[in-house]
Design a protein around this motif. Structure first.
Motif, short mmCIF file in Angstrom:
data_model
loop_
_atom_site.label_atom_id
_atom_site.label_comp_id
_atom_site.label_asym_id
_atom_site.label_seq_id
_atom_site.Cartn_x
_atom_site.Cartn_y
_atom_site.Cartn_z
N PRO A 93 -24.79 42.68 -14.96
CA PRO A 93 -25.42 42.56 -14.25
C PRO A 93 -26.32 41.14 -14.54
N LEU B 176 -22.38 33.91 -10.69
CA LEU B 176 -24.02 34.34 -10.93
C LEU B 176 -24.91 32.97 -11.31
N THR C 269 -23.33 41.55 -3.32
CA THR C 269 -24.34 40.49 -4.55
C THR C 269 -25.49 39.17 -3.80
N GLN D 11 -27.82 40.65 -1.42
CA GLN D 11 -29.01 41.22 -2.10
C GLN D 11 -30.13 40.84 -1.99
N THR E 190 -24.52 45.56 -8.63
CA THR E 190 -25.20 44.51 -7.96
C THR E 190 -26.56 44.06 -7.77
N GLN E 191 -27.33 45.33 -7.16
CA GLN E 191 -28.71 45.34 -6.96
C GLN E 191 -28.88 44.18 -8.17
N ALA F 179 -28.10 42.38 -10.42
CA ALA F 179 -27.29 41.31 -10.49
C ALA F 179 -28.30 39.70 -9.70
N ALA F 180 -27.84 41.18 -8.32
CA ALA F 180 -29.19 40.01 -7.59
C ALA F 180 -30.61 39.94 -8.04
#
Length: 292
Positions: free
Chosen positions: A151, A163, A229, A232, A275-276, A278-279
């Motif tokens: 993440p 990212l 990603t 979010q 992904t949450q 990471a966001a």
């Protein structure tokens, strides 16, 4: 139990070290890169650590064929021979790669028994490293790890690059374009937490003598993962693909049956939580950049 980790300062090696350290039932030690330069140094490090298990997480992902040969193949051979030369018998866990398989013409899930034909020098070096380890000692398990993601950005993988670029784009006004190389390849993405579970299960169950895929059995394009990603982040992020040839390796998905049978679990294909997280990292990193 005493566990010696090579490459403990790297992405996977560091994550393994942190995971095992907090368990409380293992004493975790680290080996320096210089310990793998020759057989005498490696044997001395192993004997001094009095390790029951050695986890080989050191290695190289990029570089010339000669550099990959030295850091991945020769270092692994030195380590395996040192383990064989320092009784009592110790277990060796290798961190391998899905790159060992190469291209699939049929798109059947990759099984450990399938013949390997790596497309690049990295995959070839990981396959050769696995071969020399199995030749040198019997108590060895090779984890063939598919596309591991975390993440937060680590290394130069496409998800990490995304990212970083997303955080930078969020500082500016919309629409926020993120330009990447073609993201059409299908991959079997794995949460880093599942890699750590696989390592723990090998140790707990004393599973030796097998290569084991660490994979979910589910493929998705790189774009699908990135867009999940981006959605979010809620920052109008637009993923744009630059002109260029499609990836040489267009598909790579593994069969997790052996992992389930021997280690008692299958890595999850549900990456929603990752992904949450990471966001959230993107939002926080962008806020820090805007405040700077």
């Amino acid at each position: 139990m005493r566990v010696l980790i090579t490459g403990a300062g790297g992405f996977l090696g560091g994550a393994i070290r942190r995971r095992l350290t907090v368990r409380g039932d293992m004493e975790v030690l680290s080996a320096a890169r210089t310990d793998l330069t020759d057989l005498v140094s490696a044997a001395s490090a192993i004997a001094s650590a009095e390790a029951d298990i050695v986890i080989h997480a050191a290695g190289r992902t990029h570089g010339s064929a000669d550099a990959l040969q030295a850091d991945n193949v020769l270092a692994t051979e030195t380590l395996a021979r040192a383990i064989a030369a320092t009784p009592p018998a110790r277990g060796l866990i290798l961190l391998g790669s899905a790159a060992q398989y190469g291209r699939s013409l049929t798109r059947d899930l990759w099984r450990e028994s399938d013949p390997c034909a790596p497309l690049d020098a990295y995959g070839a070096s990981k396959l050769a490293a696995e071969s020399v380890a199995f030749t040198a000692i019997r108590r060895v398990t090779a984890l063939r790890i598919f596309n591991v993601i975390a993440p937060e950005p680590t290394g130069a993988q496409v998800f990490s690059n995304f990212l970083r670029k997303a955080a930078a784009a969020m500082v500016g006004p919309p629409p926020r374009h993120i330009e990447l190389a073609p993201v059409t390849a299908v991959r079997d993405f794995i949460d880093v937490a599942d890699v750590l579970t696989a390592v723990e299960r090998v140790i707990e169950r004393q599973v030796w003598g097998e290569p084991i895929n660490v994979c979910s059995g589910v493929g998705r394009t790189v774009r699908v993962l990135l867009e999940a990603t981006a959605a979010q982040v809620d920052g109008e992020l637009v993923i744009a693909e630059s002109a260029g040839p499609p990836p040489a390796l267009d598909w790579s998905v593994g069969d997790p049956a052996r992992c389930q049978a021997l280690l008692g679990f299958t890595p999850s294909s549900d990456l929603t939580a990752l992904t949450q997280q990471a966001a959230a990292w993107v939002r926080n990193a962008a806020k820090g950049g805007a405040d700077a």
